[in-house]
Write an enzyme that holds these catalytic residues in place. Structure first.
Site, mmCIF file in Angstrom:
data_model
loop_
_atom_site.group_PDB
_atom_site.id
_atom_site.type_symbol
_atom_site.label_atom_id
_atom_site.label_comp_id
_atom_site.label_asym_id
_atom_site.label_seq_id
_atom_site.Cartn_x
_atom_site.Cartn_y
_atom_site.Cartn_z
ATOM 1 N N PHE A 79 2.922 8.125 -3.286
ATOM 2 C CA PHE A 79 2.691 6.869 -4.010
ATOM 3 C C PHE A 79 1.422 6.152 -3.569
ATOM 4 O O PHE A 79 0.972 5.217 -4.215
ATOM 5 C CB PHE A 79 3.880 5.927 -3.803
ATOM 6 C CG PHE A 79 5.207 6.556 -4.109
ATOM 7 C CD1 PHE A 79 5.557 6.861 -5.407
ATOM 8 C CD2 PHE A 79 6.096 6.863 -3.087
ATOM 9 C CE1 PHE A 79 6.779 7.463 -5.693
ATOM 10 C CE2 PHE A 79 7.320 7.451 -3.362
ATOM 11 C CZ PHE A 79 7.668 7.761 -4.665
ATOM 12 N N ARG B 218 -4.984 -4.777 -7.612
ATOM 13 C CA ARG B 218 -4.286 -6.004 -7.220
ATOM 14 C C ARG B 218 -4.974 -6.694 -6.043
ATOM 15 O O ARG B 218 -4.920 -7.918 -5.927
ATOM 16 C CB ARG B 218 -2.826 -5.706 -6.871
ATOM 17 C CG ARG B 218 -2.611 -4.885 -5.602
ATOM 18 C CD ARG B 218 -1.119 -4.596 -5.421
ATOM 19 N NE ARG B 218 -0.799 -3.922 -4.155
ATOM 20 C CZ ARG B 218 -0.810 -2.630 -3.966
ATOM 21 N NH1 ARG B 218 -1.160 -1.840 -4.987
ATOM 22 N NH2 ARG B 218 -0.497 -2.098 -2.808
ATOM 23 N N GLY C 68 -2.595 7.022 3.339
ATOM 24 C CA GLY C 68 -3.535 6.011 3.790
ATOM 25 C C GLY C 68 -3.221 5.495 5.182
ATOM 26 O O GLY C 68 -2.421 6.075 5.924
ATOM 27 N N ASP C 69 -3.840 4.382 5.519
ATOM 28 C CA ASP C 69 -3.654 3.788 6.836
ATOM 29 C C ASP C 69 -2.225 3.320 7.056
ATOM 30 O O ASP C 69 -1.723 3.336 8.179
ATOM 31 C CB ASP C 69 -4.616 2.609 7.010
ATOM 32 C CG ASP C 69 -6.073 3.050 7.002
ATOM 33 O OD1 ASP C 69 -6.343 4.185 7.429
ATOM 34 O OD2 ASP C 69 -6.932 2.259 6.562
#
Length: 465
Positions: free
Chosen positions: A66, A241, A122-123
């Site tokens: 996701f 966003r 990701g992070d």
């Protein structure tokens, strides 16, 4: 008959990229091919051993389907897995299904057979795994993470398992800072050859001493915290966003009157140094014993004692002000959008963090400060910005934050804001700002943050010149 010896090489390309190349040697003698294969393998293992590289044999891989642009699964299948297969690395793959899935697995399941754990995402995914692994390690070694009656944390134990990350997120700061680029093939090759680098982490605690979490990158109160809080309500917009939330937060800034206690770094490096953390980094590789930190009193002005140097007592520094942001950077926090990062001279493993205090200022000044992060300008060359290299700090809100609409008040200096009286604007009555730590929300405004030098080891070697 012709026999072929195939040799796969890792080569450096432009812009910190690593790539695979294949050489083929032909011979009429099969014994010759076998002997050359044996000799090359032996020489390679000896060379890797000399530079401290231990190639992984078995990896636990978490894929976040996701994160970022939803490309993690295809990146792993098409780019990463073939590289690991080439090196005969066993892989156990888990596709995460919910928030903290990887953290819970690492914290509770048997992971003893793995040399490393790799996050394809990701992070946030990397942070999740690091927290799970660190909490498990402290529990297994009976080391409590709460502060209890002491005002400084325990000496946490470093896990034996290394961590790696394959960039597939929105920012990919971890890959960019440790390798100079957020490129999946480069990251996979660093893991394959067994590159290792220590990484500082910090621990966060509530005012009561309750442990919050570990963090490896940025911990920020005010603007970045409010951007994250707003963006969480706009998840349906996808990656955009953050831009939308950033504009909203910018137009309705919050100013907090805060008191900050911090322990200055004892190293010779400074946050304003022009020297970057580059491989091989002398500052990160210095074999220094991390001093035991103790607080003598909490009622009067506290001070820290360095027991290693025989009573080198230095006062805890205290600052108060009206701040738009209180930032701490464990590393440069560089990424594609900000190649120099939040604090360009921060190091991966020097046992320090850079505390950046951004006081209240005009709209134009704040824009100039934010734009300085995009290019190569000096982001500390502003009268309303202070930066300190520290080992620990505590933050306390002294008064209720005030929301100031830039459309009404466009030229406010720090000295002109004397109080935090209630505004007629309904948004100014909302709760305090919050913390953004590695993309995770921390609602408690009053926290303490402590650095732990080289708390984990990652598959990387640092940014090469």
């Amino acid at each position: 008959n012709c026999f072929v010896l195939k040799l796969d090489l890792v080569t450096r390309s432009k812009d910190h990229k690593w790539r695979l190349q294949t050489l083929k040697f032909r011979s009429k003698s099969q014994p010759d091919c076998m002997e050359w294969c044996r000799l090359i393998s032996s020489k390679l293992e000896n060379a890797l051993c000399k530079i401290g590289c231990e190639r992984p044999q078995s990896l636990l891989v978490f894929i976040n389907p996701f994160g970022g642009r939803h490309r993690a699964e295809s990146i792993y299948t098409n780019t990463v897995s073939p590289i690991f297969d080439l090196a005969n690395i066993k892989q156990t793959v888990i596709v995460t299904e919910y928030r903290d899935h990887a953290k819970k697995f690492v914290e509770t399941e048997d992971i003893s057979k793995y040399d490393g754990i790799v996050a394809v995402g990701g992070d946030g995914m990397f942070n999740e795994i690091a927290n799970g692994l660190l909490l498990r390690t402290q529990r297994e070694n009976k080391i409590p993470v709460e502060l209890f009656n002491s005002d400084c944390p325990n000496s946490y134990k470093t896990p034996k398992i290394k961590l790696g990350v394959i960039p597939a997120g929105s920012t990919d700061c971890m890959s960019y800072v440790s390798q100079g680029i957020n490129d999946p093939e480069t990251a996979a090759l660093h893991i394959m050859v067994g590159d290792t680098h220590p990484l500082d982490l910090c621990s966060l605690y509530e005012e009561s001493g309750k442990f919050i979490r570990f963090s490896f990158s940025m911990t920020s109160y005010g603007y970045y915290g409010n951007v994250l809080r707003k963006s969480e309500r706009l998840r349906h917009l996808g990656p955009s966003r953050y831009d939308f939330a950033g504009v909203q937060t910018f137009l309705k800034k919050h100013v907090s009157k805060s008191e900050i206690h911090f322990l200055p770094s004892s190293s010779n490096s400074h946050a304003t140094d022009t020297t970057k953390c580059r491989y091989p980094c002398q500052i990160c590789s210095e074999n220094l014993v991390t001093p035991k930190i103790e607080i003598a009193t909490l009622d009067s002005r506290p001070h820290f004692t360095n027991s290693i140097s025989g009573g080198d007592v230095r006062d805890l520094k205290v600052v108060r002000g009206n701040y738009i942001m209180v930032n701490s950077a464990m590393m440069s926090c560089a990424c594609g959008r900000s190649p120099q990062g939040l604090s360009p001279s921060a190091h991966l493993a020097d046992g320090n963090m850079d505390l950046i205090l951004v006081s209240n200022c005009s709209q134009a000044s704040f824009i100039r400060y934010m734009l300085s992060h995009v290019g190569g300008g000096n982001r500390f060359d502003f009268p309303f910005v202070q930066v300190h290299r520290v080992k620990a700090f505590k933050h306390k809100v002294l008064a209720k934050p005030e929301a100031i609409a830039f459309s009404r008040q466009t030229s406010v200096s720090s000295s002109e804001v004397t109080g935090f009286e209630s505004s007629k604007d309904p948004e100014s009555t909302q709760t305090e700002s919050c913390w953004n730590t590695d993309g995770e929300l921390v609602e408690s405004p009053n926290i303490s943050v402590w650095v732990h030098r080289g708390l984990i080891n990652i598959y990387a070697r640092g940014v090469e010149n």
